[in-house]
Design an enzyme around this catalytic site. Structure first.
Site, short mmCIF file in Angstrom:
data_model
loop_
_atom_site.label_atom_id
_atom_site.label_comp_id
_atom_site.label_asym_id
_atom_site.label_seq_id
_atom_site.Cartn_x
_atom_site.Cartn_y
_atom_site.Cartn_z
N ASP A 1 -4.40 0.63 -9.60
CA ASP A 1 -5.66 0.40 -9.82
C ASP A 1 -5.97 0.07 -11.09
OD1 ASP A 1 -5.60 0.72 -7.03
OD2 ASP A 1 -6.62 2.62 -7.11
N SER B 1 -11.59 1.03 -5.72
CA SER B 1 -11.30 1.39 -7.12
C SER B 1 -12.37 1.64 -8.06
CB SER B 1 -9.97 0.63 -7.76
OG SER B 1 -8.84 0.90 -7.09
N SER B 2 -13.56 2.04 -7.53
CA SER B 2 -14.58 2.50 -8.42
C SER B 2 -14.12 3.20 -9.63
CB SER B 2 -15.90 3.07 -7.67
OG SER B 2 -15.40 4.11 -6.97
N TYR C 1 -3.72 12.03 0.42
CA TYR C 1 -3.04 11.08 -0.67
C TYR C 1 -2.01 12.07 -1.06
CZ TYR C 1 -2.27 7.74 -4.12
OH TYR C 1 -1.60 6.75 -4.85
N GLU D 1 0.87 -1.20 -0.02
CA GLU D 1 0.08 0.21 0.00
C GLU D 1 0.97 1.14 -0.05
OE1 GLU D 1 -3.22 -0.29 -1.07
OE2 GLU D 1 -3.45 -1.37 0.54
N HIS D 2 0.64 2.14 -0.89
CA HIS D 2 1.16 3.46 -1.10
C HIS D 2 2.90 3.23 -1.69
CE1 HIS D 2 -1.70 6.16 0.36
NE2 HIS D 2 -2.29 5.32 1.11
N THR D 3 2.83 2.30 -2.02
CA THR D 3 4.17 1.76 -2.64
C THR D 3 4.37 2.01 -4.29
OG1 THR D 3 3.35 -0.49 -2.81
CG2 THR D 3 4.73 0.11 -1.03
N ASP D 4 3.24 2.08 -4.87
CA ASP D 4 2.93 2.28 -6.37
C ASP D 4 3.42 3.20 -6.98
OD1 ASP D 4 0.85 3.60 -5.82
OD2 ASP D 4 -0.43 2.56 -7.16
N ALA E 1 -15.20 3.45 -1.15
CA ALA E 1 -14.84 2.11 -0.55
C ALA E 1 -13.43 1.91 -0.52
CB ALA E 1 -15.97 1.23 -0.62
C1 GLA Z 1 -5.14 4.46 -4.26
C2 GLA Z 1 -4.37 4.88 -5.63
C3 GLA Z 1 -3.30 3.85 -5.75
C4 GLA Z 1 -2.50 3.39 -4.69
C5 GLA Z 1 -3.23 3.39 -3.34
C6 GLA Z 1 -2.56 2.96 -2.03
O1 GLA Z 1 -5.95 3.19 -4.53
O2 GLA Z 1 -5.23 5.08 -6.75
O3 GLA Z 1 -2.58 4.32 -6.87
O4 GLA Z 1 -1.43 4.24 -4.29
O5 GLA Z 1 -4.31 4.19 -3.26
O6 GLA Z 1 -1.77 1.86 -2.30
#
Ligand code: GLA
Length: 383
Positions: free
Chosen positions: A169, A123-124, A218, A31-34, A120
């Site tokens: 996503d 990734s809608s 974010y 998470e938060h690595t992309d 939620a």
């Molecule tokens: C959201 C962003 C993703 C990713 C996540 C956290 O879903 O759209 O690109 O950074 O947060 O992992």
């Protein structure tokens, strides 16, 4: 699910009408690595967005949302198109991005219906973007490969909507495979599908808290990571992103970094290590280790990255002691939304009923708990 789209359809069927679907996602770990050029391990889920498309003779796009019961129209030639904090921004953003990338589009009538819960953390938005992208491209007779489509949809979100998301996503929506999670290197975009054992289920628990803070917080997290990279790059050769920093190097330079920047970096760097260990654990069928890594990921997101919230913490704390649970963590951007739980298949029903009761008792809200398989990538659907 295609059948229920048909029930509501406004566009009458003809040979030029086509239907596309794109799934939402759940992230197992990473998470938060992309956006730090790191590693992620998402899976596509059964919830998705459907887009029905038919061509128009002009350069107008008319889009009707069955979820919002609202029609929006815009011209592809309108150079003043701008986001307005509306569901249609994702559609407009994708249309504008494709068109400006030289993929000149025909006008289109679109109808959209989605089953991905909104706000939620599933990734809608990426699923709307990818389904819209597929529909608009097919409507103009373009074929774009899934990596390129994911990139274009990410640019739509970054440059039009203004959310500086990474590529996870959109990428998983374009590359999901039934029964499999995806290990993705967000720098090289090399990926590998990893089979999920038939003995476990992915249970997604919705805290029912919408992740409304997610956009601004974010972008701030991303800016702090960039500040960390700027500092570390001056001291460690070859550092382009947090992906390039080892845990040891971070510790060596810890005292030079502001405490907050240090903790944000520590999350990203340790999370990258966890994803790589998680991939090995999954390949070896070692679900205990995978679960432990998921639990550690949650703590790091809670304490170092500070993107959890009381309800997410409560949901994982209530889930962990339940029978058959290997691991539980928040999933997605955070500040609300869902947790992902790796649970023995045989304990699914018990998990759902006990967790629902306990969360309701403490939080005063009935959670939604979804059991999802890992789903296939976006594509054209048979009408
Ligand atoms: C959201 C962003 C993703 C990713 C996540 C956290 O879903 O759209 O690109 O950074 O947060 O992992």
């Amino acid at each position: 699910m295609a059948e229920s789209f048909e029930l509501n359809s406004r566009i009458s069927n003809s040979s030029e009408v086509r239907l596309f679907r794109a799934p939402g996602r759940v992230n197992l770990i990473g998470e938060h690595t992309d956006y730090n050029d790191g590693f992620v391990m998402p899976a596509a889920i059964d919830f998705c967005t459907w887009v029905k498309v038919s061509p128009r003779p002009d350069r107008m796009v008319s889009v009707f949302s069955w979820n919002f019961k609202e029609l929006v129209e815009f011209s592809l030639d309108d150079s003043a198109l701008a986001p307005r904090g509306h569901w249609s921004d994702y559609v407009t953003g994708v249309a504008v991005t494709l068109d400006r990338a030289g993929l000149k589009l025909r006008g289109a009538d679109l109808e959209i219906r989605g089953t991905v819960p909104i706000g939620a953390g599933l990734s809608s938005s990426a699923s709307i973007e990818v389904a819209t992208g597929l529909a608009l491209l097919a409507n103009s007779a373009y074929a774009v490969n899934p990596v390129e489509l994911a990139r274009l949809c990410q640019s739509a979100e970054n440059d039009f909507v203004g959310m500086r998301c990474g590529i996870m996503d959109q990428f998983i929506s374009c590359h999901g495979q039934e029964g499999k999670a995806l290990l993705l290197d967000c720098r090289s975009l090399e990926f590998k599908h990893l089979p999920l054992s038939a003995d476990v289920r992915l249970l997604i628990c919705n805290t029912m808290v919408k992740h409304e803070l997610a956009g601004s917080e974010y972008n701030q997290r991303r800016a702090v990571c960039e500040a960390g990279v700027q500092h570390l790059a001056q001291r460690i050769p070859g550092v382009r992103a947090l992906r390039d920093v080892t845990e040891r190097d971070l510790e060596l330079h810890a005292s030079e970094l502001p405490e907050l920047v240090y903790r944000r970096c520590r999350h990203v760097i340790s999370e990258n290590t966890r994803v790589q260990k998680a991939a090995v654990a999954l390949e070896q069928g070692d679900l205990d280790s995978l679960g432990t890594l998921m639990n550690e990921s949650h703590l790091s997101l809670r304490d170092d990255y500070e993107v959890s919230c009381a309800e997410l913490d409560l949901m994982v704390e209530l889930a962990r002691p339940l029978p058959g649970v290997f691991g539980a963590r928040m999933t997605g951007g955070g500040f609300g939304g869902c947790t992902i739980n790796l649970v023995k298949a045989a304990h699914t029903d018990e998990f759902r009923s006990t967790l629902t009761q306990r969360y309701l008792k403490v939080a005063g809200v009935t959670p939604e708990i979804y059991v999802s398989g890992a789903a296939a990538a976006a594509g054209e659907a048979i009408q």
